[in-house]
Design a protein around this motif. Structure first.
Motif, PDB file in Angstrom:
ATOM      1  N   ASN A 242       3.655 -43.726 -19.400  1.00  8.85           N
ATOM      2  CA  ASN A 242       3.189 -43.228 -20.691  1.00  8.85           C
ATOM      3  C   ASN A 242       4.312 -42.382 -21.270  1.00  8.85           C
ATOM      4  O   ASN A 242       4.681 -41.360 -20.686  1.00  8.85           O
ATOM      5  N   LEU A 243       4.885 -42.829 -22.378  1.00  9.45           N
ATOM      6  CA  LEU A 243       6.046 -42.178 -22.969  1.00  9.45           C
ATOM      7  C   LEU A 243       5.627 -41.375 -24.199  1.00  9.45           C
ATOM      8  O   LEU A 243       4.918 -41.885 -25.078  1.00  9.45           O
ATOM      9  N   PHE A 244       6.077 -40.124 -24.250  1.00  9.31           N
ATOM     10  CA  PHE A 244       5.772 -39.252 -25.369  1.00  9.31           C
ATOM     11  C   PHE A 244       7.079 -38.876 -26.064  1.00  9.31           C
ATOM     12  O   PHE A 244       7.978 -38.306 -25.425  1.00  9.31           O
ATOM     13  N   ASP A 245       7.180 -39.187 -27.352  1.00 10.01           N
ATOM     14  CA  ASP A 245       8.369 -38.779 -28.094  1.00 10.01           C
ATOM     15  C   ASP A 245       8.302 -37.280 -28.359  1.00 10.01           C
ATOM     16  O   ASP A 245       7.373 -36.582 -27.924  1.00 10.01           O
ATOM     17  N   ALA A 246       9.287 -36.768 -29.091  1.00  6.21           N
ATOM     18  CA  ALA A 246       9.383 -35.319 -29.278  1.00  6.21           C
ATOM     19  C   ALA A 246       8.146 -34.763 -29.993  1.00  6.21           C
ATOM     20  O   ALA A 246       7.633 -33.696 -29.630  1.00  6.21           O
ATOM     21  N   GLU A 247       7.646 -35.495 -30.988  1.00  3.79           N
ATOM     22  CA  GLU A 247       6.487 -35.007 -31.739  1.00  3.79           C
ATOM     23  C   GLU A 247       5.239 -34.958 -30.862  1.00  3.79           C
ATOM     24  O   GLU A 247       4.500 -33.964 -30.863  1.00  3.79           O
ATOM     25  N   LEU A 248       4.998 -36.020 -30.087  1.00  8.43           N
ATOM     26  CA  LEU A 248       3.833 -36.048 -29.211  1.00  8.43           C
ATOM     27  C   LEU A 248       3.973 -35.049 -28.058  1.00  8.43           C
ATOM     28  O   LEU A 248       2.987 -34.457 -27.614  1.00  8.43           O
ATOM     29  N   SER A 249       5.208 -34.889 -27.560  1.00  9.86           N
ATOM     30  CA  SER A 249       5.433 -33.912 -26.486  1.00  9.86           C
ATOM     31  C   SER A 249       5.074 -32.504 -26.950  1.00  9.86           C
ATOM     32  O   SER A 249       4.476 -31.714 -26.211  1.00  9.86           O
ATOM     33  N   ALA A 250       5.431 -32.199 -28.187  1.00 11.23           N
ATOM     34  CA  ALA A 250       5.105 -30.880 -28.720  1.00 11.23           C
ATOM     35  C   ALA A 250       3.594 -30.715 -28.862  1.00 11.23           C
ATOM     36  O   ALA A 250       3.032 -29.661 -28.532  1.00 11.23           O
ATOM     37  N   ALA A 251       2.915 -31.781 -29.333  1.00 11.75           N
ATOM     38  CA  ALA A 251       1.472 -31.691 -29.572  1.00 11.75           C
ATOM     39  C   ALA A 251       0.663 -31.691 -28.288  1.00 11.75           C
ATOM     40  O   ALA A 251      -0.308 -30.933 -28.156  1.00 11.75           O
ATOM     41  N   LEU A 252       1.051 -32.536 -27.335  1.00  9.01           N
ATOM     42  CA  LEU A 252       0.252 -32.709 -26.125  1.00  9.01           C
ATOM     43  C   LEU A 252       0.683 -31.814 -24.966  1.00  9.01           C
ATOM     44  O   LEU A 252      -0.124 -31.462 -24.112  1.00  9.01           O
ATOM     45  N   LEU A 253       1.984 -31.493 -24.931  1.00 14.64           N
ATOM     46  CA  LEU A 253       2.524 -30.778 -23.770  1.00 14.64           C
ATOM     47  C   LEU A 253       3.034 -29.381 -24.101  1.00 14.64           C
ATOM     48  O   LEU A 253       3.283 -28.586 -23.194  1.00 14.64           O
ATOM     49  N   GLY A 254       3.262 -29.136 -25.388  1.00 13.86           N
ATOM     50  CA  GLY A 254       3.877 -27.879 -25.762  1.00 13.86           C
ATOM     51  C   GLY A 254       5.323 -27.798 -25.337  1.00 13.86           C
ATOM     52  O   GLY A 254       5.847 -26.710 -25.060  1.00 13.86           O
ATOM     53  N   ARG A 255       5.997 -28.944 -25.295  1.00 13.82           N
ATOM     54  CA  ARG A 255       7.398 -29.013 -24.846  1.00 13.82           C
ATOM     55  C   ARG A 255       8.266 -29.673 -25.902  1.00 13.82           C
ATOM     56  O   ARG A 255       7.790 -30.488 -26.693  1.00 13.82           O
ATOM     57  N   ASP A 302      -6.706 -38.905 -29.608  1.00 11.60           N
ATOM     58  CA  ASP A 302      -6.881 -38.413 -30.974  1.00 11.60           C
ATOM     59  C   ASP A 302      -5.572 -37.898 -31.554  1.00 11.60           C
ATOM     60  O   ASP A 302      -5.392 -37.883 -32.775  1.00 11.60           O
ATOM     61  N   ALA A 303      -4.657 -37.488 -30.674  1.00 11.57           N
ATOM     62  CA  ALA A 303      -3.373 -36.953 -31.137  1.00 11.57           C
ATOM     63  C   ALA A 303      -2.444 -38.041 -31.660  1.00 11.57           C
ATOM     64  O   ALA A 303      -1.392 -37.731 -32.224  1.00 11.57           O
ATOM     65  N   GLY A 304      -2.814 -39.314 -31.448  1.00 10.64           N
ATOM     66  CA  GLY A 304      -2.003 -40.401 -31.988  1.00 10.64           C
ATOM     67  C   GLY A 304      -1.280 -41.230 -30.961  1.00 10.64           C
ATOM     68  O   GLY A 304      -0.644 -42.226 -31.302  1.00 10.64           O
ATOM     69  N   ALA A 305      -1.374 -40.875 -29.672  1.00 14.16           N
ATOM     70  CA  ALA A 305      -0.699 -41.633 -28.612  1.00 14.16           C
ATOM     71  C   ALA A 305      -1.660 -42.640 -27.989  1.00 14.16           C
ATOM     72  O   ALA A 305      -2.873 -42.401 -27.920  1.00 14.16           O
TER      73      ALA A 305
END
Length: 353
Positions: A242-255, A302-305
């Motif tokens: 499961n790959l999270f780009d920078a935008e999703l990483s910020a939203a889901l992981l706070g990174r 819901d976050a888009g991923a």
């Protein structure tokens, strides 16, 4: 030769075909007795590297050393290696025994000695009772073992294998993976294995070099590559991630940056069950894929991923899931892997185990 001398050392190895750079300054060391795999998609450079080691092609630049000797300019027959190809290339008019003994015959070994050594080689691949048969009378797996016996009977210091299991069906391929590893351990010969099949590389190898665009993207043990991929390419190519780009990483992981999480590391909670893990995200099941031992559950967050969850089909798992169900996905902070930025310089691959 010093015991620490690598079986194979490549230094700045480069191969160009016109305007195309197939191998781009590859540095690599492979140790004696190691089962080493070169893994990558078509066109990544792995097969070209194997052909350069074998001497079938000449490098544009760089050097090749075999057990401390520079063989860059030597012909294939003057290198202490042998190659097994996918099509096996057995002589159909010869018996299995004569096929195996052929390399010794070319080298001028006397009939009694070469036939004796050929029988020993057949015994090592568990085909001693098939010596008098012709290749057409054998199964695909048996022909593959004959090719291995023929390649090893001349006692090369290294054996090069160019996708030798590619022509076999899945079940036989899995069986031959186990046999191939056992044969390698018994012979103690350095095996260099080229494949595009990541499951095969993970099953067989002591170490793996993942190739991409003519370069080594990451080098390490199967566990290192799978658990800690260094880049988005490795995370996506070696297994499923499961790959999270920078935008999703910020939203889901706070990174900041890109990250990955393996499907088996994600849990989903249904109904009132509390999710397990520091990171949680609500979503909807969009697909259920039954694979026998496990079920792949595709969840649109819901976050888009869109993520995949892998659950084992054990006695604890129910069959109540359905497309459209609302669930909570959760995963641990320890299972999140940071991926190198695409434009970051690649670290130099260490060749030591």
């Amino acid at each position: 030769m010093d015991a620490s001398t690598p079986a194979i050392r490549l230094r700045a190895l480069t191969k160009e075909f016109g305007a195309v750079t197939a191998v781009d300054h590859v540095d690599l060391e492979i140790q004696p007795g190691e089962f080493f795999s070169m893994l990558g998609p078509s066109g990544s450079g792995k097969t070209t590297v194997l052909r350069l080691i074998a001497g079938f092609d000449q490098p544009t630049d760089g050097t090749i050393e075999l057990f401390g000797t520079d063989v860059t300019a030597r012909a294939p027959f003057d290198r202490d290696v042998n190659t097994v190809f996918q099509d096996y290339a057995l002589f159909p008019h010869m018996s299995v025994l004569d096929n195996v003994a052929y390399g010794l015959r070319v080298r001028g070994v006397g009939r009694r000695e070469r036939l004796g050594r050929a029988r020993e080689a057949l015994a090592s691949v568990r085909l001693a009772d098939f010596a008098d048969r012709r290749p057409a009378q054998l199964s695909g797996g048996q022909r593959q073992r004959v090719a291995l016996a023929r390649a090893t009977v001349v006692q090369p210091k290294a054996l090069l294998l160019d996708e030798p299991l590619g022509a076999l069906d899945l079940k036989l391929r899995e069986q031959m993976q186990v046999e191939l590893k056992q044969i390698q351990r018994e012979l103690g010969i350095t095996f260099i294995f080229v494949t595009h099949d990541q499951d095969e590389a993970l099953t067989l190898s002591d170490r793996i070099a993942v190739f991409n665009a003519g370069r080594i993207e990451q080098l390490g043990t199967p566990a290192e590559l799978y658990e800690r991929p260094a880049s988005r390419f490795v995370a996506d190519f070696v297994g499923t991630s499961n790959l999270f780009d920078a935008e999703l990483s910020a939203a889901l992981l706070g990174r900041d940056g890109e990250h990955s999480v393996r499907p088996e590391k994600v849990q989903i909670a249904r109904g009132d069950l509390p999710p397990s893990g520091e990171h949680r995200a609500e979503g909807t099941i969009t697909e259920l894929i039954y694979t026998g031992s496990a079920t792949r559950i595709v969840v649109d967050l819901d976050a888009g991923a869109r993520i995949t969850v892998l659950e084992q089909n054990d006695q604890h798992r129910g069959d109540a899931d359905a497309r459209g169900d609302r669930v909570v996905a959760a995963w641990r902070e320890a299972d999140v892997v940071a991926l190198a930025a695409a434009d970051a310089p690649e670290p130099e691959a260490s060749a030591r185990p």
